[in-house]
Design an enzyme around this catalytic site. Structure first.
Site, PDB file in Angstrom:
ATOM      1  CD  GLU A 163      -2.385   1.821   0.316  1.00 37.77           C
ATOM      2  OE1 GLU A 163      -3.263   1.127  -0.215  1.00 37.77           O
ATOM      3  OE2 GLU A 163      -2.060   2.965  -0.100  1.00 37.77           O
ATOM      4  CE  LYS A 164      -1.090   5.252  -4.984  1.00 41.54           C
ATOM      5  NZ  LYS A 164      -2.033   4.159  -5.310  1.00 41.54           N
ATOM      6  CG  HIS A 165      -1.854   6.383   0.348  1.00 43.53           C
ATOM      7  ND1 HIS A 165      -2.487   5.618  -0.602  1.00 43.53           N
ATOM      8  CD2 HIS A 165      -1.908   7.663  -0.070  1.00 43.53           C
ATOM      9  CE1 HIS A 165      -2.921   6.420  -1.560  1.00 43.53           C
ATOM     10  NE2 HIS A 165      -2.587   7.661  -1.271  1.00 43.53           N
ATOM     11  CG  HIS A 194       1.510   8.725  -3.008  1.00 38.97           C
ATOM     12  ND1 HIS A 194       1.345  10.034  -3.397  1.00 38.97           N
ATOM     13  CD2 HIS A 194       0.310   8.311  -2.537  1.00 38.97           C
ATOM     14  CE1 HIS A 194       0.095  10.395  -3.151  1.00 38.97           C
ATOM     15  NE2 HIS A 194      -0.558   9.370  -2.635  1.00 38.97           N
ATOM     16  CG  HIS A 232      -2.850  11.709  -5.983  1.00 41.78           C
ATOM     17  ND1 HIS A 232      -2.880  10.466  -6.580  1.00 41.78           N
ATOM     18  CD2 HIS A 232      -2.885  11.476  -4.638  1.00 41.78           C
ATOM     19  CE1 HIS A 232      -2.929   9.530  -5.642  1.00 41.78           C
ATOM     20  NE2 HIS A 232      -2.929  10.120  -4.462  1.00 41.78           N
ATOM     21  CB  CYS A 244      -2.749  11.041   0.531  1.00 39.74           C
ATOM     22  SG  CYS A 244      -3.236  11.179  -1.201  1.00 39.74           S
ATOM     23  CG  HIS A 276      -6.004   8.353  -1.878  1.00 39.20           C
ATOM     24  ND1 HIS A 276      -5.045   8.609  -2.824  1.00 39.20           N
ATOM     25  CD2 HIS A 276      -7.104   7.934  -2.548  1.00 39.20           C
ATOM     26  CE1 HIS A 276      -5.535   8.363  -4.026  1.00 39.20           C
ATOM     27  NE2 HIS A 276      -6.785   7.952  -3.887  1.00 39.20           N
TER      28      HIS A 276
HETATM   29 FE   LIG Z   1      -2.832   9.326  -2.508  1.00 42.78          FE
END
Ligand SMILES: [Fe+2]
Length: 131
Positions: A16-18, A46, A52, A116, A119
């Site tokens: 999960e990139k976050h 990310h 974004h 983010c 997100h």
């Molecule tokens: Fe994001």
């Protein structure tokens, strides 16, 4: 009323990139300075665009036996290609990575929170020993 903790996401940073990745020694000497690097997108990048991007990372430490966590550092990432030419046309981008130099007299848990802009909030933690 919903609690904020329900909106702070946790996951494996490898998939999960976050999720913030905390890099530091497993054990440090009491009262001696050491470095803690917090970044994200280590395995899966990310995006860093005007639309974004990661807005900030905050590092906390909950030392053993303490009632509350301490805020160690807060880093804001404020350049994401914005310019008078339009979104993503600017030459300047801040990468979402910060290295903090700190010391602690007690072992405990480091907590990193990353935000983010689309997100939301993501958390990770890592134990740190004092030997
Ligand atoms: Fe994001």
């Amino acid at each position: 009323m919903a609690e904020l903790s329900g909106h702070i996401k946790k996951a494996d940073w490898k998939t999960e990139k976050h999720v913030p990745v905390i890099e530091c020694p497993d054990t440090v000497k009491a009262g001696e300075m050491f470095g803690v690097k917090v970044t994200l997108g280590k395995e899966i990048a990310h995006p860093n665009t005007t639309e974004h991007h990661i807005r900030w990372i905050t590092l906390y430490m909950h030392a053993e036996g303490e009632k509350f966590a301490y805020e160690v550092a807060h880093a804001e990432f404020n350049a994401h290609g914005e310019s008078t030419e339009g979104a993503n046309k600017g030459p300047v981008y801040t990468h979402h990575e910060v290295t903090v130099t700190m010391k602690t007299a007690k072992a405990g848990t480091l907590h990193a929170l990353a935000f983010c802009n689309i997100h939301g909030l993501w958390e990770s933690s890592r134990e740190i020993g004092v030997g």
